[in-house]
Each structure stands twice: as C-alpha cells, then as structure tokens.
Design a protein around this motif. Sequence first.
Motif, PDB file in Angstrom:
ATOM      1  N   ARG A  41       4.424   3.021  -6.011  1.00 19.01           N
ATOM      2  CA  ARG A  41       4.323   1.586  -6.318  1.00 19.01           C
ATOM      3  C   ARG A  41       5.486   1.112  -7.189  1.00 19.01           C
ATOM      4  O   ARG A  41       5.626  -0.092  -7.425  1.00 19.01           O
ATOM      5  N   LEU A  48      -7.532  -0.288  -2.858  1.00 17.41           N
ATOM      6  CA  LEU A  48      -6.360  -0.691  -3.639  1.00 17.41           C
ATOM      7  C   LEU A  48      -6.347  -2.201  -3.843  1.00 17.41           C
ATOM      8  O   LEU A  48      -6.083  -2.687  -4.953  1.00 17.41           O
ATOM      9  N   VAL A  56       0.857  -1.191   0.000  1.00 16.78           N
ATOM     10  CA  VAL A  56       0.000   0.000   0.000  1.00 16.78           C
ATOM     11  C   VAL A  56       0.894   1.242   0.000  1.00 16.78           C
ATOM     12  O   VAL A  56       1.719   1.412   0.900  1.00 16.78           O
ATOM     13  N   LEU A  58      -9.336   7.154  -1.686  1.00 16.90           N
ATOM     14  CA  LEU A  58      -8.607   5.896  -1.846  1.00 16.90           C
ATOM     15  C   LEU A  58      -8.208   5.345  -0.489  1.00 16.90           C
ATOM     16  O   LEU A  58      -7.729   6.073   0.382  1.00 16.90           O
ATOM     17  N   MET A 114      -5.174   3.901 -10.231  1.00 20.06           N
ATOM     18  CA  MET A 114      -4.181   3.619  -9.194  1.00 20.06           C
ATOM     19  C   MET A 114      -2.982   2.825  -9.720  1.00 20.06           C
ATOM     20  O   MET A 114      -2.167   2.346  -8.949  1.00 20.06           O
TER      21      MET A 114
END
Length: 629
Positions: free
Chosen positions: A520, A451, A434, A446, A487
């Motif tokens: 990410r 997610l 995350v 979000l 995302m």
Amino acid sequence: MWKEQGGIRHPEHQRMRVTLIIGVIGLCATAYIIGAWQGTSLSNIKPSPVYTRTQCDDDAVPRASSTVSARPSGPPLDFRAHHQVVGFNESSLAPEKIPACQLKYSEYTPCHDPRRARKFPKAMMQYRERHCPKREDLLRCLIPAPPNYKNPFKWPQSRDYAWFDNIPHRELSIEKAVQNWIQVEGNRFRFPGGGTMFPHGADAYIDDINALIPLTDGNIRTALDTGCGVASWGAFLLKRGIITMSFAPRDSHEAQVQFALERGVPAMIGVMATDRIPYPARAFDMAHCSRCLIPWNKLDGMYLVEVDRVLRPGGYWILSGPPIHWKRHSKGWQRTEEDLKQEQHEIEDLANRLCWKKVVEKDDLAIWQKPINHMECANSRKAEETPQMCNSSDVDSAWYKKMEACMSPLPDVKSEEEVAGGALEKWPERAFAVPPRITQGSVSGLTPEKLEEDNKLWAERVEHYKKLIPPLAKGRYRNVMDMDAGMGGLAAALMKYPLWVMNVVPAGSARDALGAIYERGFIGTYHDWCEAFSTYPRTYDLIHADKVLSFYLDRCDITYILLEMDRILRPEGTVIFRDNVETLVKIQAITEGMRWKSQIMDHESGPFNPEKILVAVKTYWTAEPAQNR
C-alpha cells in the motif's frame, strides 16, 4: 347501549380496543424519541480541555489534566465501581507509584544496551544485534528526559533543526564535520543534509540518482537505507513522495538513529548481522547503501541475498562508496587499488548470480535492478550455481529468523512479462488500491471487500479522534506508532496530515498483513511487545494501541509494556487505547502511577458499544540536573 349478542361485538368494546392500541404505540414512540435524543447528545463530542499551550509551541499540545470528557456536560464516565477484571479487585486499583530512573538511563535502549552487548561475539556484528534483558533485569522505573528538554521543532523545520538539550551529543558534529552531517549552532543542532558520500547535501545527491533512474513518477514509494547515519537521504526523499525505512546500529556514531527520529524521519536501531532484518519479503522499491561498510562480497554474499529478499521485483539497489569509483577514492579510503578492484568484481559477480541487471555506473554511483520474476533466471542458472534457491517458502518470516545464503523464491508467473507477486499501482493511488497479496489470497482471511470496509472504518475513527484530540489535525504529531496495524487502515486515514506511521505487526499474529501494508506504500516492522522496541527514548509523539494489551495479557506483564510505551513516548505525547472496559480500567490504574493523565471515553458509535477508548497524556517532567550519571 348495544350489548354483545350472538357473537356480535358492540362498538363500545371496539373503541376501548382502539384506544389501548393507540396508547401503546404512543408510549413506544416516546421511548424511541427519548433514546435517540440521548444518543445524539452523547455523540456530539466537544474537544477535550486536556490540550493547552506550552512555552515551546504556538499550537495546542497535550497538557496534564484529568478533565478529558466524552460529553459537553454532566459527570465524567466512571467504570471502576461497575467493571472488574478477574483476579484484579477494587483494592488493587490504587496505583503503584513507579519512580524515575537515574539520569544515566535517559538514553537507555534495553535491547541494544552497549554494556550488555560486550558479552556477545563481535564476529558478524552479533554484539550489535538485539539482546534483551532477562525478566529479573528489567527496569521498573520511568526513563527521564534530560534537564531542559523541549518539544521538538515542528515538521518541516525539524528536518533541519533539533534542540541540543534534547540530545546533548557533540561527537558527530566533530567527527563528521567535513561531511556536513550535523553542526552545532548555539542551543540547537542544524542538519545541512550532508553525508559521507554526499558532503554537498542529500538533495543534490538525490537529484544525481534521479538523473539515472526515475524517482518522481510514483513507481518508487518505499525505500530502505542500510547504515543511514542521521537519515538525511530519507529526510530529503520525503518531498519526492518516497518514504524510507532507515536503520543503523547503536555504535560509536553516538545517537545517529536518535537524531533521525528527532528530525521527524523514520528510523530504527538495526544492523546487518546474523538475523534477518525485521521486514517482509518484497517490501521495498529501492534499497541504498552509502559507504555503509557492510561486507557485501563476504559470507557467501549473505547480506546482499538479504537485500534481494526484501527488494520488490523490479526494485533498485544503489551503492555509493567503497568500492565504487575506486580509481579516484582509493587513497582517501586508505586501501589499495587491487583490493578495491577485487571487491567490486566480487560484488558484480554476486549481483549477476542473483540475476540482477546493472543499470548504470556513473561517478560515485552504481545501480542494479532486480528482475520482475525468476522465470528467465531459473532457466539460465546452472544447477550448482550459488546462491541456491531456498527450499522454504517462508520468505516473510523475519522475527529472530536467521539469515540464509540462499535466494528467496519469487511467486510463480505465467510469462516473462508478468511481475511476480503482482504489479503495484503508482503512488498515491497505491494507498487505496487492493494490494496484490490480498487480491491473490496470500493473507488468510483478508479480501478486497474487507479492505474496503477497513478503510471506511478507520476514516470514521480518525474523524472521531480529531474531535477527541484537536492537535491531531494541526500538525502537533509527527512520529506516530500503530502497535498493531492490521491492514494499515490508520496510516491510510492519516495520509493527509504531515506525519508518518510506524506500522507494527506483532510477531506471531494469526494474520500477518505487513507485506500488504508495504504494498500500500506504507512502512512498518515486526515486533513482540513483550520486549523493548528498537528505538531510543522519546522518539514518538502519538501511539495507537488497538486491543494490543488484551492480546498480551496472558503473555507477559503489561506493566512492562506500558513502561516501554512511556520510554518511547515524548513528554506531552498522547496514547490512544481501544479495548474492553476491564482492560482499560487496568491500564488506567497502572498509568496513574506513571505520571500519565487519562480518561475513558465512549466508542465512536455510542455508549452501548462494549469497546471503549482511553486517551492518555504523558505529563511533562525531566530529570533533576543534580543527579549523577
């Protein structure tokens, strides 16, 4: 026979009632079984026959065909007679036949047109920034591929080779011959991996960097290369698990960004000028300049301040070339030792005022590190010291946002050991961890739960895409663009394939998750699809558009968005649209006049979902050799 007396019910009536109930249950069960069988037959999608072989590739590639189907047999899906767009009647479905542009436009970059650039000031490189055509100046024609265009080499061979006919420019092979940027070998280019400051190859140069800071332990994943040339630095970092956003202007080094993308390496047309570069704050683990000729010590240090904005806490800035190692190179650079010494002193002083720590200087390399937070910096800085901290906390805003000569503030911390904004996992665990921006609630709406749901959703969708587009799992596509990345779920779901994704977040989106996408371990940019993207024609193999056209229906003419998609899509490239039927019908009608072949298909969940999928393939065609430039 018993009769009903005194309110007592006879067995005959009871039997009739039981029979009726059993009959109703039986009918319901039969209807359910039939419905389930139909749903199953629709979900068993066979690979589309749209993909056949070409002369340039042994693997399957998309060929022009209208026979894409969502089921193994039966008539194709047809929504035209049953669904209409308001103000878009059936008679308007006859496609406008959009003509081909002249061959002179084969490398047309609408917002980086050298002819238009001449109208703007050269001061601070303003003429190299984005300057898009007005609506009345937009081209309503299809950008042609040059004659004899071929499908690019597959990765990883494409890192080292490209077809000459695809980018017919010898200039760099002559101008940069000593530096080994690029060489012409018969009908193809070869990229030895050289650069201005690493003529013996990017691989050896990166090894030198790795001896000074750790590149392979997973802590460094995203990198920025300013003034990238043909992006050899980024190309050879990929095998070390590092993905680089390389950018360079469209200037006298003709087609350098085009060469990078032809190699299958991420790159954009861009420049350090007056606007912020289109990336969020705290995006990159490492930034790099190899003789990029950016005046870091001028303009109150504004360009280095901009690097500070996009550099993650604890991130590295690497500088090679002027003025580093000036005692050795001053004659070759045709500058005096005093001038170079002064420039290095000013850069060192600016880095110190940014609270950066100089890690090392060895031979041609100097490396600085940004602090993990601003706690000590805030306590040690003098009130009048420049650059001052910016008053605005809008550090992510980067679409036509002017640069400022002030430091972007980092998120608050409780101790000097805490990483501002949150620590990241190492790569590749980072991809599914995350992001701190989501954990801390920095992105509106979000949550970690959303997610996780998004990751599962895109894993299912990619499995579905593999059935619709078999080449996806066979290495056919290298450069992929997600026009509205959300995302970053699509990029995460495609990780196991030999490709990279340009994650685009539309400017002005209600939910800006681009910073989280970078956390990410993926790359991307801000963009407004009412304008042309900062890239050359024919630079992407696969484009994904999830409700993008619906988003822009009331903002601009979607025909020009589709023409822009055609411009940046390679011949025989594929587009996946996800949208409501009405919008897809309109898209399909327009693209029929653009030499695309397409078919509307069911949603992966089945035919009863109102959202559908349109798979389109750009047919192969090139400009006529006889056309005049």
